[in-house]
Design an enzyme around this catalytic site. Structure first.
Site, PDB file in Angstrom:
ATOM      1  CG  HIS A 272      -2.015  -0.915   1.247  1.00 31.53           C
ATOM      2  ND1 HIS A 272      -1.834  -2.270   1.428  1.00 31.53           N
ATOM      3  CD2 HIS A 272      -3.352  -0.722   1.104  1.00 31.53           C
ATOM      4  CE1 HIS A 272      -3.016  -2.867   1.403  1.00 31.53           C
ATOM      5  NE2 HIS A 272      -3.952  -1.958   1.201  1.00 31.53           N
ATOM      6  CG  ASN A 302       4.314  -4.633   2.514  1.00 29.12           C
ATOM      7  OD1 ASN A 302       3.929  -3.502   2.734  1.00 29.12           O
ATOM      8  ND2 ASN A 302       3.481  -5.660   2.420  1.00 29.12           N
TER       9      ASN A 302
END
Length: 459
Positions: A272, A302
């Site tokens: 994201h 991440n």
């Protein structure tokens, strides 16, 4: 990071408002800058441009802001971002309530109760007319209508407004309102912190809670921008759940847009850009799962390094009670920090005809406005490493080493990220090198804190 004190403070109901030179020299109410009251757009033109039909909350808000305008510009069928901001700071009609407004209403009631020594307060006892009107509506729609307001009655009214059950009232999170104001500002030709200044290098997307620029040929956003406020964090309903959202193609990109399965068996996480956890409601959570908000990230990067930074910024905003204009995106650099030629950028993807560029670095810039009006700015340019660290003692030094001046990010993007700020303020904030920062344990991750800051008066 550098902290700047504004040269003046505009007289507004909001404690988070700071004064500065506006985009075209008109002094109006503003946040990190002053919006221009003269930059108006026809309400009908805005409705046609963005498809805001009669009866929609967007059309209603535009008309409410116009109706609440001053004698010079009010009720003229036009609206500016400044007019919107002024209305939202004091929504006397109580129709549109931002998270900041809700927090101020809660605080006003708590203050009155603390001095009254009772469990209720007269609905006409508040310091401003809009707070009186809020109290009356809460007493009538969330309570027993006896002319007295309690904490339980206000909480019930706020809950009803969030669920769309409060007659004539709508909760609009600060994040959603920032994206809405950004559209109005753009239509009026006004600079805006969610819309970097510079030649567009892709397809611009304006969502309900963010903006994005999809870089041509990469199938990855060049950047995603959005507002994160402490008020939104506090007002986020407990039921907002990322497990209820799924990754989906962005319909604005049509069949050319990336789909979830394009990441299957690539070895990359769906990373994201605007974090799912920065979503003030389920609609925003769903929007954060659009593939136009996603870039390929190595798993450890991440889930550990990047996640630490995201949580740190969220915790920082919450702890300071401020609001942050955040720009997050992707870069493709060689070992010397120079942009890679297009044919040297690595790609991935399950489809041979829809390759996805793999960024070498992810960046995050933050313009943080504190409740006293002071501004701080910081930026990180973090390598997207396959073998990234996973332990605190390794993650923290890595993040500290990736602090860069915002100027560096702007140079690589070819964009002026916070062009709405006066040049003198930009010069002090954006050129600050990797100033001292510190990470502390918080909420299971590491929180960035404002310690050892340098403070300078803005000129």
């Amino acid at each position: 990071m550098t902290t700047l004190r504004p040269t003046s403070r505009a007289s507004t109901p909001s404690a988070t408002t700071a004064g500065a030179v506006s985009n075209d020299g008109v002094t109006t109410r503003g946040g990190s800058w002053n919006r221009a009251a003269t930059r108006e757009v026809s309400v009908a033109e805005l409705q046609a441009k963005f498809g805001w039909a009669e009866g929609s909350w967007e059309a209603g808000l535009l008309k409410a802001a116009d109706a609440a305008g001053d004698k010079t510009r009010g009720r003229n069928g036009k609206v500016s971002a400044a007019e919107l901001q002024a209305y939202l700071a004091a929504p006397t009609d109580g129709k549109y309530l931002t998270s900041t407004t809700l927090q101020q209403g809660r605080a006003a009631l708590d203050a009155k109760l603390a001095t009254s020594g009772t469990n209720t307060v007269d609905v006409d006892a508040f310091d401003t007319r809009w707070q009186d009107e809020l109290a009356k509506r809460a007493d009538r729609l969330g309570g027993n209508g006896d002319g007295e307001l309690s904490q339980q009655e206000l909480a019930a009214y706020i809950q009803k407004s969030k669920m769309g059950q409060a007659e004539g009232a709508k909760w609009v999170p600060d994040q959603q309102m920032a994206a809405f104001q950004s559209r109005v500002a753009e239509a009026a030709g006004e600079l805006d912190p969610l819309r970097p200044k510079g030649e567009p290098k892709g397809v611009g997307l304006v969502k309900q809670y963010s903006r994005a620029m999809m870089e041509e040929g990469k199938n990855v956003p060049a950047f995603v921008s959005y507002l994160l406020s402490a008020s939104d964090i506090k007002e986020t309903p407990a039921g907002v759940d990322r497990t209820q959202s799924t990754f989906v193609r962005d319909s604005e990109l049509g069949r050319a847009g990336v789909v979830d399965s394009d990441y299957n068996n690539t070895g990359f996480d769906r990373g994201h850009m605007k974090p799912a956890e920065d979503s003030p409601n389920q609609e925003a959570m769903n929007e954060s799962h659009l593939m136009s908000n996603i870039a390929p990230q190595h798993g450890n990067h991440n889930q550990q390094v990047w996640r630490t930074l995201e949580k740190g910024v969220n915790d920082l905003v919450k702890a300071t009670g401020g609001k942050a204009y955040i720009v997050t995106g992707n870069l493709y650099l060689d070992e010397k920090g120079k942009p890679l030629p297009a044919d040297q950028i690595a790609t991935t993807g399950a489809k041979s005809d829809r390759r996805i560029a793999v960024p070498t670095h992810n960046f995050k810039t933050v313009l943080l406005e504190l409740p006293n009006g002071n501004l701080s700015m910081f930026a990180y340019m973090v390598p997207n490493q396959k073998e990234g660290p996973s332990k605190k003692e390794q993650i923290l030094p890595l993040l500290e080493s990736t602090r860069v001046p915002v100027d560096r990010i702007e140079e690589l993007l070819g964009q002026d990220l916070y062009a709405q700020l006066p040049k003198s303020v930009q010069a002090k904030l954006e050129k600050d090198p990797a100033a001292k920062g510190i990470f502390e344990q918080g909420s299971g991750y590491q929180a960035v804190t404002l310690l050892a800051n340098k403070t300078q008066p803005a000129k």
